[in-house]
Design an enzyme around this catalytic site. Sequence first.
Site, PDB file in Angstrom:
ATOM      1  N   LYS A  22      92.690  95.025  49.863  1.00  0.00           N
ATOM      2  CA  LYS A  22      92.797  94.627  49.527  1.00  0.00           C
ATOM      3  C   LYS A  22      92.370  95.133  48.421  1.00  0.00           C
ATOM      4  O   LYS A  22      91.851  96.836  47.971  1.00  0.00           O
ATOM      5  CB  LYS A  22      91.634  93.587  48.727  1.00  0.00           C
ATOM      6  N   GLU A  65      90.898  87.435  64.009  1.00  0.00           N
ATOM      7  CA  GLU A  65      89.621  87.244  64.109  1.00  0.00           C
ATOM      8  C   GLU A  65      89.237  85.755  63.892  1.00  0.00           C
ATOM      9  O   GLU A  65      89.492  85.648  63.348  1.00  0.00           O
ATOM     10  CB  GLU A  65      89.845  88.810  62.849  1.00  0.00           C
TER      11      GLU A  65
HETATM   12  N1  PSU Z   1      89.674  91.425  54.241  1.00  0.00           N
HETATM   13  C1  PSU Z   1      89.122  90.586  53.232  1.00  0.00           C
HETATM   14  N2  PSU Z   1      89.653  89.534  54.134  1.00  0.00           N
HETATM   15  C2  PSU Z   1      88.255  89.486  54.905  1.00  0.00           C
HETATM   16  C3  PSU Z   1      87.557  90.752  54.943  1.00  0.00           C
HETATM   17  C4  PSU Z   1      88.621  91.938  54.795  1.00  0.00           C
HETATM   18  O1  PSU Z   1      90.520  90.357  52.734  1.00  0.00           O
HETATM   19  O2  PSU Z   1      87.510  88.399  55.491  1.00  0.00           O
HETATM   20  C5  PSU Z   1      87.029  90.913  56.496  1.00  0.00           C
HETATM   21  C6  PSU Z   1      87.208  91.440  58.282  1.00  0.00           C
HETATM   22  O3  PSU Z   1      87.004  90.529  59.198  1.00  0.00           O
HETATM   23  C7  PSU Z   1      87.004  92.857  57.972  1.00  0.00           C
HETATM   24  C8  PSU Z   1      86.075  93.067  57.113  1.00  0.00           C
HETATM   25  O4  PSU Z   1      87.309  93.433  58.964  1.00  0.00           O
HETATM   26  O5  PSU Z   1      86.379  91.748  56.049  1.00  0.00           O
HETATM   27  C9  PSU Z   1      85.620  94.446  57.176  1.00  0.00           C
HETATM   28  O6  PSU Z   1      84.124  94.334  56.250  1.00  0.00           O
HETATM   29  P1  PSU Z   1      83.208  95.473  56.286  1.00  0.00           P
HETATM   30  O7  PSU Z   1      84.214  96.270  54.283  1.00  0.00           O
HETATM   31  O8  PSU Z   1      81.579  95.646  55.798  1.00  0.00           O
HETATM   32  O9  PSU Z   1      83.644  96.796  56.560  1.00  0.00           O
END
Ligand code: PSU
Length: 301
Positions: A155, A21
């Site tokens: 996380k 990603e």
């Molecule tokens: N968790 C991490 N680092 C990240 C992300 C999540 O530890 O960079 C990023 C990933 O790309 C994940 C996104 O798909 O954040 C999720 O965002 P949201 O909670 O807005 O869906």
Amino acid sequence: MIIHPDVQDALANQQPVVALESTIITHGLPYPENVTMARKVEAIVRDAGAVPATIALIQGKITVGLDDKTLDTLAKNPDPIKVSTRDFGYAISQKKTGGTTVAGTLHVAEQAGIRVFATGGIGGVHRGAESTFDVSRDLEALAIHRVAVVCAGAKAILDLGKTLEVLETKGVDVIGYGTDVLPAFYTRESDFAVPHRLNTPEAVAALMQAKWAFNVPGGVVIVNPIPREHAADPSLIQRTIQEALIDMNERRITGKDQTPFLLDRLRQLTEGKSVDANLALVYHNARVAADIAVAYAKTLG
Ligand code: PSU
Ligand code: MN
């Protein structure tokens, strides 16, 4: 969709490919750490015998496998967008450049025919979601795309228990890779057991094969604990996360800005230690994903 020739070749010959990603590049780490990280992840995947395919949106074009110059341009972009599923229509038609989230990358990976994907952590159910409804699209995407994602759990800025419940509802396999408990990204353990444990790439490849041969829809999450020497002290990281969440609420940060804000705030509060841990787990996940891709390729053909 622009697919790099190396990726195209590998896919045509059923050789192992690992999707990566790019939100971690555009919204997870500052320049130049982000580009260094991205190159190292690609090298790890190659060394393990698979072809890396970093997925991003470049001037409105879905790009699968970035050449060095494109990667650098993406990493330096001052105003990239965070591309989740709901953003594709806008971002493609407006010729935007941005990083794809796990959800966005899953969609592209499946379209390209890539079955294995490495990331740091997946999105999930945010704390307080019972009133905000903030549940990452990542969970919905995992429910529909036939791709196996290697991550270090979710996380602890998220509600891990609710995240597991939603994954169960959606029919997503959660596999502890050499562990019986859900890792929590910066730490190897959480209070939650994983439904199943497997210990080898071959066993994971066999699971993917069995699930999809039987037409069970959706993906597989492989949770791979952060290497011991890089893991954070659980009570310290919990306190730090609490502090970051308080800051976030005081500043009324909502929606897609929450995850990047919390990551950056943790970096400040830990004086960069959270970033070192993040890098270590991403490298480890890349290695495991490549091993799984190699094992899965052997089950084909
Ligand atoms: N968790 C991490 N680092 C990240 C992300 C999540 O530890 O960079 C990023 C990933 O790309 C994940 C996104 O798909 O954040 C999720 O965002 P949201 O909670 O807005 O869906
Ligand atoms: Mn959200």
